[in-house]
Motif scaffolding. Sequence first.
Motif, PDB file in Angstrom:
ATOM      1  N   ASN A 221       0.895  -1.221  -0.208  1.00 21.74           N
ATOM      2  CA  ASN A 221       0.058   0.000  -0.085  1.00 21.74           C
ATOM      3  C   ASN A 221       0.971   1.062   0.079  1.00 21.74           C
ATOM      4  N   SER A 222       0.933   2.009  -1.176  1.00 20.36           N
ATOM      5  CA  SER A 222       1.907   3.150  -1.218  1.00 20.36           C
ATOM      6  C   SER A 222       0.758   4.284  -1.243  1.00 20.36           C
ATOM      7  N   ASN A 223      -0.231   4.108  -1.571  1.00 18.49           N
ATOM      8  CA  ASN A 223      -1.293   5.548  -1.488  1.00 18.49           C
ATOM      9  C   ASN A 223      -1.550   5.930  -0.377  1.00 18.49           C
ATOM     10  N   GLY A 224      -1.508   5.054   0.863  1.00 18.62           N
ATOM     11  CA  GLY A 224      -1.976   5.424   2.130  1.00 18.62           C
ATOM     12  C   GLY A 224      -0.966   6.473   2.486  1.00 18.62           C
ATOM     13  N   PRO A 225       0.144   5.770   2.718  1.00 18.95           N
ATOM     14  CA  PRO A 225       1.431   6.830   3.193  1.00 18.95           C
ATOM     15  C   PRO A 225       1.596   8.151   2.418  1.00 18.95           C
ATOM     16  N   MET A 226       1.324   8.102   0.958  1.00 20.26           N
ATOM     17  CA  MET A 226       1.480   9.124   0.257  1.00 20.26           C
ATOM     18  C   MET A 226       0.416  10.082   0.574  1.00 20.26           C
ATOM     19  N   LEU A 227      -1.003   9.945   0.623  1.00 18.64           N
ATOM     20  CA  LEU A 227      -1.845  10.643   0.848  1.00 18.64           C
ATOM     21  C   LEU A 227      -1.921  11.224   2.267  1.00 18.64           C
ATOM     22  N   LEU A 228      -1.408  10.600   2.954  1.00 21.13           N
ATOM     23  CA  LEU A 228      -1.411  11.005   4.528  1.00 21.13           C
ATOM     24  C   LEU A 228      -0.354  12.107   4.477  1.00 21.13           C
ATOM     25  N   GLY A 229       0.822  11.548   3.843  1.00 18.22           N
ATOM     26  CA  GLY A 229       1.766  12.528   3.935  1.00 18.22           C
ATOM     27  C   GLY A 229       1.594  14.032   3.201  1.00 18.22           C
ATOM     28  N   CYS A 230       0.733  13.986   1.978  1.00 23.48           N
ATOM     29  CA  CYS A 230       0.319  14.915   1.123  1.00 23.48           C
ATOM     30  C   CYS A 230      -0.471  15.737   2.122  1.00 23.48           C
ATOM     31  N   GLY A 231      -1.314  15.364   2.807  1.00 23.61           N
ATOM     32  CA  GLY A 231      -2.179  16.015   3.995  1.00 23.61           C
ATOM     33  C   GLY A 231      -1.289  16.504   4.954  1.00 23.61           C
ATOM     34  N   ARG A 232      -0.466  15.932   5.714  1.00 22.01           N
ATOM     35  CA  ARG A 232       0.355  16.460   6.661  1.00 22.01           C
ATOM     36  C   ARG A 232       1.292  17.673   6.159  1.00 22.01           C
ATOM     37  N   GLN A 233       1.618  17.660   4.860  1.00 22.41           N
ATOM     38  CA  GLN A 233       2.611  18.753   4.134  1.00 22.41           C
ATOM     39  C   GLN A 233       1.829  19.890   4.194  1.00 22.41           C
ATOM     40  N   LEU A 234       0.253  19.772   4.151  1.00 24.19           N
ATOM     41  CA  LEU A 234      -0.581  20.858   4.234  1.00 24.19           C
ATOM     42  C   LEU A 234      -0.990  21.437   5.617  1.00 24.19           C
ATOM     43  N   GLY A 235      -0.279  20.743   6.676  1.00 22.96           N
ATOM     44  CA  GLY A 235      -0.387  21.194   7.899  1.00 22.96           C
ATOM     45  C   GLY A 235      -1.653  20.632   8.707  1.00 22.96           C
ATOM     46  N   LEU A 236      -2.305  19.452   7.901  1.00 23.91           N
ATOM     47  CA  LEU A 236      -3.737  19.099   8.568  1.00 23.91           C
ATOM     48  C   LEU A 236      -3.530  18.027   9.441  1.00 23.91           C
ATOM     49  N   GLN A 237      -4.636  17.900  10.163  1.00 19.53           N
ATOM     50  CA  GLN A 237      -4.814  16.676  10.950  1.00 19.53           C
ATOM     51  C   GLN A 237      -5.134  15.569  10.129  1.00 19.53           C
TER      52      GLN A 237
END
Length: 425
Positions: A221-237
């Motif tokens: 599963n690479s999308n999970g870490p990738m999309l969570l990372g994209c969200g974190r990069q935007l400073g999101l919870q």
Amino acid sequence: MTCNGVGHMISVEEALASIREAVHAKSAERLPLTDALGCVLDEDVCSDLDVPRHDQSIVDGYAVCASDFSIRGVQKNSGSIAVELEILEEVTAGSVPTCKVKSGNTVRLMTGVAIPPGADAVVMMEHVECRDEPHQRRGIAHFVDAHVTAGQNIMRQGKSIKRGQLVLTAGTTIGGVELGLLAQVGCSGIRVIPRPSLAVLPTGDELLDPSMDPPPGKIRNSNGPMLLGCGRQLGLQVRDLGIGRDNIDHLRRSIEEGLSADVLIISGGVSAGTLDLVPGVLADLDVQAIFHKVSVKPGKPLWFGVAKNAKQTKVFGLPGNPVSSFVCFQAFVRPALMQLAGKLGDVEAPLPTAVLRDRFEGVGKRTVFHPARLHRVAGGTEIECLQWHGSGDLRALSGANALAIFPADEKPYAAGRAVAYQLID
Ligand code: AMP
Ligand code: MG
């Protein structure tokens, strides 16, 4: 809210317009300053005090009467001027002077300390030789070559900010500097548009945790870490919902959990395959479909809808191919997150353009988002479209810092032509 996009493929512009129409900025809340980084201010902020609060020294040095240097200066043999003044006291940061400075004496003080009454200039420590007299507490300061003008090295009260002055306006995004400024003017809590919450659900029976060695038929599963990372990069919870299985009951439970967030991203299961169950489960959970399928490459199966819950959760079903998922996040989910966070200006700003480095053949009937690299060159920015091998090629994407955007129904682009792009975080 329209749902005329469901059932037929809509253009990128139509998809973005539908998202814009469906999304509204979150309601403002009062947050402690420590939680406000990256948020948009929802109130004007005025200062509760003068900054600085008093006339203060901007150097470590000696507070003096400037007139002492014209009257008391003694011509030395070398031709330079020397002045000697008695040191009344030393004042360090956090303390205030207790003495008045008169002709013939001085106060040693550190940066930021209030100017003692009577003094009208400060001479830098480095220009003074200090002779501490044995058995005397005060000592003598010996000013060598001191040319002193009234007002030197003094920052006047209120020079930076006047009490009551407007220092930040509603709509400003709070960065590190703004946090400092808010602290300076006495705000420990502030009304802001809070960060949206984001839940991520990668789906697929083939998916394994990255720690596993995948047997035939399975992938990590690479999308999970990738999309969570994209969200974190935007400073999101962000909230990781784990891997959703291609099974209606399991998907239903995971999606229900995700509907507590402002935005739910589901990856996989939205195409035309036998086990692409996501749109059906979303319909069962009363998530209203706004569109399904966008004329974009990669990312065609993109699904978007709004839940009929209190949060009106925005749900994005992204195609499972990693690059498609990433492109859809950048092109469609990111603007929605920005808009929820009150940053519509960011969404509506025209896209920047750069000069295409090499001829690009890959245009077609759909709008293309192509992984690209920007290069700063004399007189501007060039954009290089990177070699990649389709929507599963995440490795090629990792060398990109932008997505080059080629509108639908265009002819191949010649080198030197201007191309719009979107930066990637
Ligand atoms: P789907 O959209 O579910 O048909 O998936 C399309 C392709 O993307 C399939 O080859 C999947 O194996 C792959 N894929 C789906 N989800 C993920 C994921 N979370 N990580 C990596 N690849 C995925
Ligand atoms: Mg799948």
